[in-house]
Write a protein that holds these residues in place. Structure first.
Motif, PDB file in Angstrom:
ATOM      1  N   PRO A 220      35.552  25.069  34.507  1.00  0.00           N
ATOM      2  CA  PRO A 220      34.471  24.120  34.799  1.00  0.00           C
ATOM      3  C   PRO A 220      33.454  24.747  35.744  1.00  0.00           C
ATOM      4  CG  PRO A 220      36.625  23.076  34.993  1.00  0.00           C
ATOM      5  CD  PRO A 220      36.886  24.533  34.823  1.00  0.00           C
ATOM      6  N   PHE A 221      32.197  24.416  35.567  1.00  0.00           N
ATOM      7  CA  PHE A 221      31.137  25.103  36.297  1.00  0.00           C
ATOM      8  C   PHE A 221      31.391  25.167  37.801  1.00  0.00           C
ATOM      9  CE2 PHE A 221      28.209  23.752  32.654  1.00  0.00           C
ATOM     10  CZ  PHE A 221      28.262  25.003  32.057  1.00  0.00           C
ATOM     11  N   ASP A 222      31.655  24.018  38.424  1.00  0.00           N
ATOM     12  CA  ASP A 222      31.787  24.014  39.885  1.00  0.00           C
ATOM     13  C   ASP A 222      33.011  24.791  40.347  1.00  0.00           C
ATOM     14  OD1 ASP A 222      29.460  22.485  40.180  1.00  0.00           O
ATOM     15  OD2 ASP A 222      30.562  20.598  39.974  1.00  0.00           O
ATOM     16  N   ALA A 223      34.124  24.634  39.643  1.00  0.00           N
ATOM     17  CA  ALA A 223      35.335  25.375  40.026  1.00  0.00           C
ATOM     18  C   ALA A 223      35.126  26.869  39.842  1.00  0.00           C
ATOM     19  CB  ALA A 223      36.522  24.892  39.197  1.00  0.00           C
ATOM     20  N   ASP A 224      34.459  27.263  38.759  1.00  0.00           N
ATOM     21  CA  ASP A 224      34.252  28.688  38.511  1.00  0.00           C
ATOM     22  C   ASP A 224      33.306  29.288  39.540  1.00  0.00           C
ATOM     23  OD1 ASP A 224      35.091  30.827  36.843  1.00  0.00           O
ATOM     24  OD2 ASP A 224      33.159  30.839  35.839  1.00  0.00           O
ATOM     25  N   LEU A 225      32.267  28.554  39.901  1.00  0.00           N
ATOM     26  CA  LEU A 225      31.365  29.054  40.943  1.00  0.00           C
ATOM     27  C   LEU A 225      32.093  29.189  42.277  1.00  0.00           C
ATOM     28  CD1 LEU A 225      28.146  27.067  40.000  1.00  0.00           C
ATOM     29  CD2 LEU A 225      28.414  29.567  39.986  1.00  0.00           C
ATOM     30  N   GLY A 226      33.012  28.272  42.561  1.00  0.00           N
ATOM     31  CA  GLY A 226      33.812  28.403  43.779  1.00  0.00           C
ATOM     32  C   GLY A 226      34.648  29.671  43.767  1.00  0.00           C
ATOM     33  N   ARG A 227      35.223  29.998  42.608  1.00  0.00           N
ATOM     34  CA  ARG A 227      35.997  31.243  42.506  1.00  0.00           C
ATOM     35  C   ARG A 227      35.102  32.460  42.652  1.00  0.00           C
ATOM     36  NH1 ARG A 227      39.114  28.162  38.659  1.00  0.00           N
ATOM     37  NH2 ARG A 227      37.682  28.763  36.977  1.00  0.00           N
ATOM     38  N   ILE A 228      33.911  32.396  42.072  1.00  0.00           N
ATOM     39  CA  ILE A 228      32.987  33.522  42.181  1.00  0.00           C
ATOM     40  C   ILE A 228      32.619  33.775  43.642  1.00  0.00           C
ATOM     41  CG2 ILE A 228      30.593  34.186  41.680  1.00  0.00           C
ATOM     42  CD1 ILE A 228      31.042  32.958  38.869  1.00  0.00           C
ATOM     43  N   VAL A 229      32.435  32.722  44.408  1.00  0.00           N
ATOM     44  CA  VAL A 229      32.135  32.878  45.835  1.00  0.00           C
ATOM     45  C   VAL A 229      33.302  33.535  46.561  1.00  0.00           C
ATOM     46  CG1 VAL A 229      31.755  31.614  47.997  1.00  0.00           C
ATOM     47  CG2 VAL A 229      30.476  30.996  45.932  1.00  0.00           C
ATOM     48  N   GLN A 230      34.522  33.127  46.245  1.00  0.00           N
ATOM     49  CA  GLN A 230      35.701  33.628  46.948  1.00  0.00           C
ATOM     50  C   GLN A 230      36.186  34.981  46.428  1.00  0.00           C
ATOM     51  OE1 GLN A 230      37.174  32.302  49.740  1.00  0.00           O
ATOM     52  NE2 GLN A 230      35.311  31.041  49.656  1.00  0.00           N
ATOM     53  N   GLU A 231      35.795  35.346  45.211  1.00  0.00           N
ATOM     54  CA  GLU A 231      36.242  36.607  44.608  1.00  0.00           C
ATOM     55  C   GLU A 231      35.019  37.407  44.173  1.00  0.00           C
ATOM     56  OE1 GLU A 231      38.781  35.382  41.425  1.00  0.00           O
ATOM     57  OE2 GLU A 231      40.098  34.241  42.749  1.00  0.00           O
ATOM     58  N   PRO A 232      34.209  37.856  45.127  1.00  0.00           N
ATOM     59  CA  PRO A 232      32.927  38.486  44.773  1.00  0.00           C
ATOM     60  C   PRO A 232      33.096  39.716  43.900  1.00  0.00           C
ATOM     61  CG  PRO A 232      33.480  38.851  47.091  1.00  0.00           C
ATOM     62  CD  PRO A 232      34.435  37.829  46.579  1.00  0.00           C
ATOM     63  N   MET A 233      32.253  39.806  42.893  1.00  0.00           N
ATOM     64  CA  MET A 233      32.107  40.932  41.974  1.00  0.00           C
ATOM     65  C   MET A 233      33.251  41.066  40.974  1.00  0.00           C
ATOM     66  SD  MET A 233      29.192  41.972  42.583  1.00  0.00           S
ATOM     67  CE  MET A 233      27.974  41.572  43.819  1.00  0.00           C
ATOM     68  N   THR A 234      34.174  40.120  40.966  1.00  0.00           N
ATOM     69  CA  THR A 234      35.257  40.161  39.977  1.00  0.00           C
ATOM     70  C   THR A 234      34.724  39.875  38.587  1.00  0.00           C
ATOM     71  OG1 THR A 234      36.905  39.524  41.618  1.00  0.00           O
ATOM     72  CG2 THR A 234      37.461  39.152  39.316  1.00  0.00           C
ATOM     73  N   ARG A 235      33.954  38.804  38.420  1.00  0.00           N
ATOM     74  CA  ARG A 235      33.430  38.451  37.112  1.00  0.00           C
ATOM     75  C   ARG A 235      32.400  39.473  36.642  1.00  0.00           C
ATOM     76  NH1 ARG A 235      36.992  35.077  38.371  1.00  0.00           N
ATOM     77  NH2 ARG A 235      38.117  36.840  37.475  1.00  0.00           N
ATOM     78  N   ALA A 236      31.593  39.974  37.561  1.00  0.00           N
ATOM     79  CA  ALA A 236      30.622  41.001  37.175  1.00  0.00           C
ATOM     80  C   ALA A 236      31.332  42.250  36.685  1.00  0.00           C
ATOM     81  CB  ALA A 236      29.712  41.327  38.361  1.00  0.00           C
ATOM     82  N   ALA A 237      32.382  42.671  37.389  1.00  0.00           N
ATOM     83  CA  ALA A 237      33.097  43.888  36.992  1.00  0.00           C
ATOM     84  C   ALA A 237      33.719  43.735  35.614  1.00  0.00           C
ATOM     85  CB  ALA A 237      34.164  44.230  38.031  1.00  0.00           C
ATOM     86  N   GLU A 238      34.265  42.573  35.308  1.00  0.00           N
ATOM     87  CA  GLU A 238      34.889  42.375  33.997  1.00  0.00           C
ATOM     88  C   GLU A 238      33.879  42.566  32.869  1.00  0.00           C
ATOM     89  OE1 GLU A 238      38.265  39.141  35.497  1.00  0.00           O
ATOM     90  OE2 GLU A 238      36.465  38.450  34.444  1.00  0.00           O
ATOM     91  N   MET A 239      32.729  41.917  32.989  1.00  0.00           N
ATOM     92  CA  MET A 239      31.730  42.028  31.925  1.00  0.00           C
ATOM     93  C   MET A 239      31.136  43.425  31.880  1.00  0.00           C
ATOM     94  SD  MET A 239      30.382  40.376  29.445  1.00  0.00           S
ATOM     95  CE  MET A 239      29.442  41.365  28.281  1.00  0.00           C
ATOM     96  N   LEU A 240      30.950  44.047  33.031  1.00  0.00           N
ATOM     97  CA  LEU A 240      30.383  45.398  33.038  1.00  0.00           C
ATOM     98  C   LEU A 240      31.370  46.416  32.490  1.00  0.00           C
ATOM     99  CD1 LEU A 240      28.441  45.247  36.417  1.00  0.00           C
ATOM    100  CD2 LEU A 240      27.473  45.257  34.099  1.00  0.00           C
ATOM    101  N   PHE A 241      32.674  46.168  32.622  1.00  0.00           N
ATOM    102  CA  PHE A 241      33.638  47.024  31.943  1.00  0.00           C
ATOM    103  C   PHE A 241      33.447  46.937  30.439  1.00  0.00           C
ATOM    104  CE2 PHE A 241      36.738  47.806  35.503  1.00  0.00           C
ATOM    105  CZ  PHE A 241      36.917  49.152  35.254  1.00  0.00           C
ATOM    106  N   ALA A 242      33.237  45.731  29.914  1.00  0.00           N
ATOM    107  CA  ALA A 242      33.011  45.576  28.473  1.00  0.00           C
ATOM    108  C   ALA A 242      31.792  46.376  28.029  1.00  0.00           C
ATOM    109  CB  ALA A 242      32.849  44.101  28.129  1.00  0.00           C
ATOM    110  N   LEU A 243      30.727  46.325  28.818  1.00  0.00           N
ATOM    111  CA  LEU A 243      29.518  47.063  28.459  1.00  0.00           C
ATOM    112  C   LEU A 243      29.726  48.565  28.592  1.00  0.00           C
ATOM    113  CD1 LEU A 243      26.740  44.816  30.039  1.00  0.00           C
ATOM    114  CD2 LEU A 243      27.582  44.858  27.685  1.00  0.00           C
ATOM    115  N   ALA A 244      30.526  48.990  29.578  1.00  0.00           N
ATOM    116  CA  ALA A 244      30.828  50.423  29.704  1.00  0.00           C
ATOM    117  C   ALA A 244      31.595  50.915  28.485  1.00  0.00           C
ATOM    118  CB  ALA A 244      31.631  50.675  30.985  1.00  0.00           C
ATOM    119  N   ILE A 245      32.538  50.107  27.995  1.00  0.00           N
ATOM    120  CA  ILE A 245      33.282  50.487  26.789  1.00  0.00           C
ATOM    121  C   ILE A 245      32.340  50.529  25.590  1.00  0.00           C
ATOM    122  CG2 ILE A 245      35.143  49.807  25.234  1.00  0.00           C
ATOM    123  CD1 ILE A 245      36.546  48.572  27.699  1.00  0.00           C
ATOM    124  N   GLU A 246      31.441  49.553  25.499  1.00  0.00           N
ATOM    125  CA  GLU A 246      30.453  49.563  24.412  1.00  0.00           C
ATOM    126  C   GLU A 246      29.589  50.818  24.467  1.00  0.00           C
ATOM    127  OE1 GLU A 246      27.997  46.130  24.004  1.00  0.00           O
ATOM    128  OE2 GLU A 246      29.699  44.746  23.951  1.00  0.00           O
TER     129      GLU A 246
END
Length: 406
Positions: free
Chosen positions: A344-370
């Motif tokens: 859910p949007f609010d819960a996910d944004l809360g996780r993003i605040v508490q776990e900085p750069m985790t979601r960015a790293a996951e997607m950027l790994f996908a692009l690095a593999i691409e």
């Protein structure tokens, strides 16, 4: 109990010819264990690893050593500059701190500004394709997200029961299983011995859903989806879940990584690789034409793309540029309309605040593999996939180096 020897034997189909003979593993492994036992003194941990020559090591051991050294060096920099535990949760102190956290989770080759530009280009590409499909189907809305919300409310997208959803997942799994050799390359047959499974009675009692059991040479694997809220699981969304969670996603990469037995420090300093592989595989499946005659399934795939790209973009914007959470939420709503089932949007944004750069790293790994896959097909693409799968995860800069040598 399945032994590591059995796992390695089962994974032999993916081992490339000419692999350098491994040095005796105990000395390096012991040094890595000792380094891992010094989480608050990365300088001392680095000193423990200083005497090892990577040239005498096998591929998996090289990856263990290189990854540990790279991650520990960043931890040392974070401690020196900001006097905080690099593993601690919570917002970074400054954009420079956030950048170091991104490098810690991804690789030393990341440029946050270039990463955001690439992510925005990918978001626009996915949105344009989704809007074209919506126009073809006659689904209107002020934004791409509004069109997805209209699709979510279509009663024809609703499953009658969890059993019906599970049967649909296994139907898709049968098709994707047959496509694994073309999409990925040869994998050990036991990796394909998986299914989408119903929860057990104990799972229902404990409300334990959305988990996977990895296959081994002697035991089947499976994924137990969370189907408790069927209204939030439109039929269009599940084909890409099968590709991601089962085949050719996690159930190929994770079991082979378990066979390679990477050191925990390698897992710690390349944490988003497994998710990156599964995101990358979703696109490979779509690009292979699996959804060519099923625009609704393609829209489900595109919604997952926009979800993962969107959370990566707001992760960067929140921690590097101070984007307010209300604005981040508004962007996600416009881009994807409906939240992912488990985020859910609010819960996910809360996780993003508490776990900085985790979601960015996951997607950027996908692009690095691409990036490494670009321009390859057939045997050349399968060989590249072997580089990613045979010995377990690696950081993005190491991935790029090895891709250039394939």
């Amino acid at each position: 109990m399945t032994t590591r020897r059995a796992l390695l034997a089962g994974g032999a189909a993916l081992v490339l010819a000419g692999r350098a003979p491994a040095a005796p593993p105990t000395s390096l492994r012991a040094a890595l264990d000792a380094a891992a036992a010094l989480p608050h003194d990365p300088g001392a941990a680095l000193a423990l690893l200083a005497g090892y020559d990577r040239k005498g090591l096998g591929t998996a051991e090289q990856l263990d050593l290189d990854t540990a050294r790279a991650g520990l060096a960043i931890d040392q920099d974070i401690l020196r500059r900001f006097a905080v535990d690099p593993r601690a949760k919570g917002p970074p102190h400054t954009p420079a701190h956030a950048t170091l956290l991104l490098r810690r989770k991804l690789g030393d080759d990341v440029d946050p500004r270039a990463a955001a530009t690439r992510l925005e280009a990918e978001r626009r590409r996915c949105a344009a394709r989704a809007d074209a499909l919506f126009a073809r189907l006659g689904i209107a809305g002020a934004t791409t997200g509004a069109r997805f919300s209209a699709l979510w409310r279509d009663p024809r997208q609703a499953y009658a029961s969890p059993d019906a959803a599970l049967a649909d997942m296994n139907r898709w799994l049968a098709e994707l299983r047959a496509r694994v050799p073309a999409v990925v390359g040869a994998v050990p047959p036991w990796c394909l011995n998986v299914a989408a499974n119903p929860p057990t009675a104990a799972d229902r009692t404990a409300a334990h859903f959305g988990y996977r059991t990895l296959p081994t040479p002697t035991q089947p694997g499976g994924y137990v989806p969370d189907l408790q809220r069927l209204a939030d699981r439109p039929a269009s969304t599940l084909p890409s879940v099968v590709a991601h969670e089962l085949l050719p996603g996690h159930m190929v990469q994770l079991p082979l990584e378990a066979a390679a037995d990477p050191h925990p420090l390698r897992l710690d300093y390349a944490p988003g690789f497994a998710e990156g592989w599964a995101i990358y595989i979703e696109r490979r499946v779509a690009d292979a034409g699996v959804y060519a005659t099923d625009p609704l399934a393609e829209l489900g795939y595109l919604h997952w793309c926009l979800f993962r790209i969107g959370r990566a973009l707001v992760d960067l914007a929140i921690h590097l540029h101070g984007l307010p959470l209300a604005e981040a939420r508004a962007r996600l709503l416009a881009w994807q309309g409906e939240p992912a089932y488990f985020a859910p949007f609010d819960a996910d944004l809360g996780r993003i605040v508490q776990e900085p750069m985790t979601r960015a790293a996951e997607m950027l790994f996908a692009l690095a593999i691409e990036n490494g896959a670009r321009g390859r097909s057939g045997i050349a693409l399968a060989r590249y996939h072997h580089v990613l799968l045979d010995h377990g995860r690696m950081r993005s800069d190491e991935l790029a180096r090895r891709a250039r040598r394939v």
